[in-house]
Design a protein around this motif. Structure first.
Motif, short mmCIF file in Angstrom:
data_model
loop_
_atom_site.label_atom_id
_atom_site.label_comp_id
_atom_site.label_asym_id
_atom_site.label_seq_id
_atom_site.Cartn_x
_atom_site.Cartn_y
_atom_site.Cartn_z
N ALA A 1 60.57 50.05 118.57
CA ALA A 1 61.38 51.26 118.68
C ALA A 1 62.74 51.07 118.02
CB ALA A 1 61.54 51.65 120.15
N ARG A 2 63.33 49.91 118.22
CA ARG A 2 64.63 49.63 117.59
C ARG A 2 64.49 49.49 116.08
NH1 ARG A 2 67.41 44.51 117.47
NH2 ARG A 2 69.48 44.89 116.62
N ALA A 3 63.41 48.85 115.63
CA ALA A 3 63.15 48.74 114.19
C ALA A 3 62.98 50.12 113.56
CB ALA A 3 61.92 47.88 113.93
N GLU A 4 62.28 51.01 114.25
CA GLU A 4 62.11 52.38 113.75
C GLU A 4 63.45 53.07 113.63
OE1 GLU A 4 59.57 53.99 112.69
OE2 GLU A 4 57.76 53.07 113.49
N ALA A 5 64.33 52.90 114.63
CA ALA A 5 65.64 53.53 114.59
C ALA A 5 66.47 53.01 113.41
CB ALA A 5 66.37 53.30 115.90
N ILE A 6 66.43 51.69 113.19
CA ILE A 6 67.16 51.12 112.06
C ILE A 6 66.62 51.65 110.74
CG2 ILE A 6 67.61 48.96 110.83
CD1 ILE A 6 67.65 47.57 113.60
N PRO B 1 57.91 37.66 120.33
CA PRO B 1 57.51 39.04 120.03
C PRO B 1 58.25 39.55 118.80
CG PRO B 1 59.13 39.03 121.80
CD PRO B 1 58.84 37.57 121.46
N ALA B 2 57.63 40.45 118.05
CA ALA B 2 58.26 41.02 116.87
C ALA B 2 57.91 42.51 116.76
CB ALA B 2 57.79 40.29 115.60
N GLY B 3 58.86 43.26 116.21
CA GLY B 3 58.65 44.68 115.99
C GLY B 3 59.00 45.06 114.57
N ILE B 4 58.23 45.98 113.99
CA ILE B 4 58.40 46.39 112.60
C ILE B 4 58.45 47.90 112.52
CG2 ILE B 4 57.37 46.35 110.28
CD1 ILE B 4 56.15 43.75 112.66
N GLY B 5 59.34 48.42 111.69
CA GLY B 5 59.41 49.85 111.45
C GLY B 5 59.77 50.13 110.00
N ALA B 6 59.42 51.30 109.51
CA ALA B 6 59.76 51.70 108.14
C ALA B 6 59.83 53.22 108.06
CB ALA B 6 58.73 51.18 107.14
N TYR B 7 60.69 53.70 107.17
CA TYR B 7 60.82 55.14 106.96
C TYR B 7 61.45 55.39 105.59
CZ TYR B 7 61.67 60.05 107.85
OH TYR B 7 61.65 61.42 107.77
N PRO B 8 60.89 56.37 104.85
CA PRO B 8 59.67 57.16 105.11
C PRO B 8 58.42 56.30 104.95
CG PRO B 8 60.53 57.70 102.95
CD PRO B 8 61.53 56.76 103.56
N ARG B 9 57.36 56.76 105.57
CA ARG B 9 56.12 55.96 105.58
C ARG B 9 54.91 56.87 105.78
NH1 ARG B 9 57.33 54.70 111.05
NH2 ARG B 9 56.49 56.33 112.39
N ILE B 10 53.74 56.30 105.62
CA ILE B 10 52.47 56.95 105.94
C ILE B 10 51.83 56.16 107.07
CG2 ILE B 10 50.16 57.49 105.09
CD1 ILE B 10 51.38 57.65 102.27
N LEU B 11 51.27 56.87 108.06
CA LEU B 11 50.46 56.24 109.09
C LEU B 11 49.01 56.64 108.84
CD1 LEU B 11 52.64 56.89 112.28
CD2 LEU B 11 52.56 54.83 110.86
N LEU B 12 48.18 55.67 108.50
CA LEU B 12 46.79 55.96 108.17
C LEU B 12 46.02 56.44 109.40
CD1 LEU B 12 45.88 52.98 105.80
CD2 LEU B 12 46.65 55.27 105.17
#
Length: 225
Positions: A214-219, A153-164
């Motif tokens: 969720a952890r990727a988003e926090a990082i 399993p893999a999780g991805i996050g980024a900030y700032p970002r756009i969600l289409l």
């Protein structure tokens, strides 16, 4: 299974694919990316031992940039949108397999399993190609079971970002965004897995992807890895 396309459709897919790749690659080069858990995947690629890596459909831009030129296999739908995606992923250096486990079903999964059993690492979106978003469909489990390989399993996050405003809320990082790409512990699908095992593993992997995301988003928002 081949799908007939007009010359106009082919030219359109190439044109939009080239544009999509240029934009995705340009953005990706500016992202400040933290990666965790990639070493086992790199080992599978180096040794030619197959594996399946799963993450949600709306989070492919960041890992596509990171995995550029590594020869990872991606399954791309047979739709016209899939033609554009195929052009983009090919430009990123992926090997592509046309089909989906929702269209063509078991046949597409078995074809992917054959490639993985021969040593491919398959990047797979288990809620694609049409959703519902964030719901783990069993195709990835069937592929991993038939190939006899681990599933990551893999999780991805980024900030700032756009969600289409698309069904998958596709994530586009803004220039110079922070991002994280986290790969979790492998899961094995028993050779003799039954319907109940598949249901349990589906729930387990859906939870694992969500936790990693969720952890990727926090990082990405500044938390320490």
């Amino acid at each position: 299974m081949a799908v007939e396309r007009s010359e106009r459709d082919i030219r359109r897919a190439k044109r939009l694919g080239k544009l999509g790749y240029t934009l995705a690659r340009g953005l990706g080069c500016t992202v400040r990316l933290y990666v965790e858990g990639w070493e086992p995947i790199e080992q599978h690629l180096r040794e030619g031992t197959g594996a399946v890596m799963v993450s949600w459909h709306g989070r492919t831009l960041i890992p596509a940039n990171f995995m550029k030129g590594r020869g990872v296999l991606a399954m791309i739908s047979l739709s016209r949108d899939g033609d554009i995606q195929n052009e983009i992923f090919t430009r990123f250096g992926f090997r592509t397999l046309r089909g989906s486990t929702s269209r063509g079903g078991v046949r597409a999964a078995l074809e992917a399993a054959r490639e993985v059993k021969k040593g491919a690492v398959l990047a797979f979106t288990p809620d694609g190609p049409r959703g519902p978003a964030g719901k783990f469909q069993p195709g990835a489990l069937l592929i991993a079971q038939k190939a006899g390989v681990p599933l990551y399993p893999a999780g991805i996050g980024a900030y700032p970002r756009i969600l289409l405003p698309t069904w998958d809320k596709y994530l586009i990082p803004l220039p110079f965004a922070r991002a994280a790409f986290l790969i979790g512990q492998p899961v094995r699908v028993p050779e003799d897995a039954d319907k109940d095992d598949f249901a349990r593993l589906t729930e387990q992997l859906e939870h694992a992807i969500n936790e990693l995301e969720a952890r990727a988003e926090a990082i990405a928002r500044g938390a320490k890895p």
